[in-house]
Design an enzyme around this catalytic site. Structure first.
Site, PDB file in Angstrom:
ATOM      1  N   LYS A 198     -63.414  -4.322  22.038  1.00 16.89           N
ATOM      2  CA  LYS A 198     -62.731  -4.117  23.374  1.00 16.89           C
ATOM      3  C   LYS A 198     -62.517  -2.881  23.897  1.00 16.89           C
ATOM      4  O   LYS A 198     -62.862  -2.532  25.087  1.00 16.89           O
ATOM      5  CB  LYS A 198     -61.408  -4.953  23.294  1.00 16.89           C
ATOM      6  CG  LYS A 198     -61.445  -6.339  22.868  1.00 16.89           C
ATOM      7  CD  LYS A 198     -60.376  -7.201  22.475  1.00 16.89           C
ATOM      8  CE  LYS A 198     -60.718  -8.600  22.251  1.00 16.89           C
ATOM      9  NZ  LYS A 198     -59.427  -9.186  21.576  1.00 16.89           N
ATOM     10  N   GLN A 209     -53.662  -8.967  19.528  1.00 17.42           N
ATOM     11  CA  GLN A 209     -54.966  -9.374  18.920  1.00 17.42           C
ATOM     12  C   GLN A 209     -54.515 -10.598  17.705  1.00 17.42           C
ATOM     13  O   GLN A 209     -53.658 -10.102  17.100  1.00 17.42           O
ATOM     14  CB  GLN A 209     -55.694  -8.165  18.176  1.00 17.42           C
ATOM     15  CG  GLN A 209     -57.022  -8.532  17.514  1.00 17.42           C
ATOM     16  CD  GLN A 209     -58.140  -9.152  18.231  1.00 17.42           C
ATOM     17  OE1 GLN A 209     -58.193  -8.585  19.263  1.00 17.42           O
ATOM     18  NE2 GLN A 209     -58.451 -10.075  18.051  1.00 17.42           N
ATOM     19  N   ASP A 240     -55.220 -12.440  28.230  1.00 11.72           N
ATOM     20  CA  ASP A 240     -55.957 -13.305  27.397  1.00 11.72           C
ATOM     21  C   ASP A 240     -55.843 -14.692  28.043  1.00 11.72           C
ATOM     22  O   ASP A 240     -56.174 -15.691  27.510  1.00 11.72           O
ATOM     23  CB  ASP A 240     -55.192 -13.345  25.922  1.00 11.72           C
ATOM     24  CG  ASP A 240     -56.201 -12.542  24.859  1.00 11.72           C
ATOM     25  OD1 ASP A 240     -57.220 -12.527  25.244  1.00 11.72           O
ATOM     26  OD2 ASP A 240     -55.620 -12.449  23.814  1.00 11.72           O
TER      27      ASP A 240
END
Ligand code: NAP
Length: 279
Positions: free
Chosen positions: A48, A92, A115
């Protein structure tokens, strides 16, 4: 058989995005919160970061000790929610068991939820309202679009109903006029469903679960699975067994995983645009 090359599609998506980013008056900010030191998470966060660097984003990787309290995580998210130069926030997964992952995810303000996993964004997606869509689901649709594979009027079977992949994908494809069958571990006669599919998406996490017996001749197959085995990374689909039966198929690695990272870059931009609209 044609390979659905995620790398190629990713490059094209990021080039298009860079054109839009040139029009902005500041660098966008993406913050990733990692809790603990899970080796797979370290790799995902690194990827990322690479993507964010490539897009010239301010990438902030906050790594927290695995014994941090929920209160402290929520306070950090609250601070980031109110920081104007932070456009996107994600936590995460997985996170340590003593923390409530749903509560932590939902603490992210919906316009920064890159997300797309907060209840608000999942609800909007289910209702067909423009929102931040979970990256893997959006990546699958964009990969199909890159190869001019229209989902409208197609029978799509999805194997796997997780909040991360299967459920948002089912909504997204339904919103795009596909006819969707969502299968899971309690589905009876899985083959009967998958064999009807023009497009089959598999997101289960079991190496080589799907072979030629599950697939209609000429189907498009999207393999989301990433399984670490002795032969290296393999998908949920037995590539060798199905390759002569399908029209298109994603490789693992080099397929959907590539798209997921690209979509995070896109979502950070979209989050910025959505927030500007609200101000
Ligand atoms: P998950 O949360 O574990 O969900 C797995 C789903 O598969 C569940 O819905 C489960 O059904 C279903 N399932 C399990 N065994 C089955 C069987 N024998 N037949 C039919 N369905 C079955 O997994 P996930 O997070 O969605 O991830 C799935 C895979 O995709 C993993 O390999 C993961 O690493 C990979 N992944 C890849 C990307 C990418 O960017 N390429 C992104 C995310 C995930 P129940 O609901 O009934 O339990």
């Amino acid at each position: 058989m044609i390979l659905l090359d995620g790398k190629k599609a990713k490059i094209s998506i990021l080039e298009e995005l860079k054109e839009e980013l040139l029009k902005l008056d500041r660098k966008l900010g993406l913050t990733v919160i990692q809790i603990g030191d899970d080796p797979a998470s370290n790799v995902y966060v690194r990827n990322k970061g690479k993507m964010a660097n490539d897009l010239n984003y301010n990438f902030n990787h906050i790594k927290l000790d695995d014994d941090i309290t929920e209160e402290d995580v929520l306070a950090l998210i609250n601070k980031l929610n109110n920081d104007d130069i932070v456009d996107g926030i994600l936590v995460q997964m997985p996170i340590p068991k003593h923390l409530d992952s749903k509560k932590i995810q939902n603490a992210i303000i919906s316009v920064k939820d890159v997300d797309g996993l907060t209840d608000i964004n999942m609800g909007k997606l289910a209702h067909g309202v423009d929102s931040l869509v979970p990256c893997t689901a959006m990546g699958i649709l964009d990969l199909l679009r890159f190869y001019n594979l229209d989902v409208e009027k197609k029978n799509v079977a999805i194997v796997g109903r997780s909040d991360l992949v299967g459920k948002p994908l089912a909504s997204l494809l339904t919103n795009n006029n596909a006819t969707v069958t969502l299968c899971h571990s309690k589905t009876e006669n899985l083959k009967e469903h998958t064999k009807l599919a023009d497009i089959l998406v598999v997101a289960v996490g079991k190496p080589k679960l799907i072979n030629d017996e599950y697939i209609k001749e000429g189907a498009v197959v999207v393999d989301v699975g990433i399984n670490r085995t002795e032969e290296g990374l393999v998908g949920d689909v037995d590539f060798e067994k199905v390759k002569d039966k399908v029209s298109y198929i994603t490789p693992v690695p080099g397929g959907v995983g590539q798209m997921t990272v690209a979509e995070l870059g896109k979502n950070t931009y979209k989050a910025h645009v959505l927030r500007k609209k609200k101000l």
